[in-house]
Structures are given as structure tokens and as C-alpha cells.
Design an enzyme around this catalytic site. Structure first.
Site, mmCIF file in Angstrom:
data_model
loop_
_atom_site.group_PDB
_atom_site.id
_atom_site.type_symbol
_atom_site.label_atom_id
_atom_site.label_comp_id
_atom_site.label_asym_id
_atom_site.label_seq_id
_atom_site.Cartn_x
_atom_site.Cartn_y
_atom_site.Cartn_z
ATOM 1 C CB CYS A 168 -0.913 -0.067 1.228
ATOM 2 S SG CYS A 168 -1.757 1.464 1.626
ATOM 3 C CB CYS B 56 0.295 1.852 4.046
ATOM 4 S SG CYS B 56 -1.399 1.260 3.892
#
Length: 108
Positions: A32, A35
Site C-alpha cells: 500500500c 500506507c
């Protein structure tokens, strides 16, 4: 490598739910991009709130049951736990100020 401790389904109850202080859990996954962008922001907030709250990371790919239990459908997702209960959450990439103000609402 993150400065935040990793939690798993094996120690989530001990580290997060049974913890006496508020705990901010960063739900993330290695693939991600947002993230990875959010991680240093959370670490900065953690450093400036040392002693007021605990900050940990949970890999949703490796711990899907915990992510499911707390309805984490999008990551990054920050959930603040207090007294073993989720009291606030932020989904997506946000600035340091947004995380800090969420913490200030719940942390003395």
C-alpha cells in the site's frame, strides 16, 4: 523499517485492548503506497506524544481477522483504542495535524 512496534493477532489483546493507555493502531500492508507515505507521519506524531499514548502497526495481510473485526475496509486506517474500545478512526493519508487533533480529543 518502522519505529513503531508491530502487533499481531497473537498479542493484539495484550498490547492494545488490555493496555492502560490509549493505543493508536496503524492498519497497513506492505503493497500500500499511501500506507508507506503515512508511516513517517505517524512516527512523528508518536515521537511528539511519547508517554501520552502507545503507537503500534498491524499488517492487515498477515492479520486479516483483526482487520475484519474492526471493519477495516480501506488502508491506511488509524484506529484509536481507549479502554479496549475503538473511539476514533482515520482512513487514508492525512497530515500530522489531523492525527494530532484526533489524539487531543481523547488523550489527556
Amino acid at each position: 523499517m518502522s519505529a513503531l512496534a508491530d502487533v499481531t493477532q497473537n498479542d493484539f489483546k495484550t498490547e492494545v485492548l488490555d493496555n492502560g493507555q490509549p493505543v493508536l493502531v496503524d492498519f497497513w500492508a506492505p503493497w500500500c503506497g499511501p500506507c508507506r507515505m503515512l508511516s513517517p507521519v505517524v512516527e512523528k506524531v508518536a515521537a511528539s506524544n511519547s508517554g501520552k499514548a502507545k503507537f503500534v502497526k498491524l499488517n492487515t495481510d498477515e492479520n486479516p481477522s483483526i482487520a475484519g473485526e474492526y471493519q477495516v475496509s480501506g488502508i491506511p486506517c488509524l484506529i484509536l483504542f481507549k479502554g479496549g474500545q475503538p473511539v476514533d478512526r482515520i482512513v487514508g493519508y492525512v497530515s500530522e495535524n489531523v492525527i494530532s487533533s484526533m489524539l487531543q480529543k481523547h488523550v489527556a
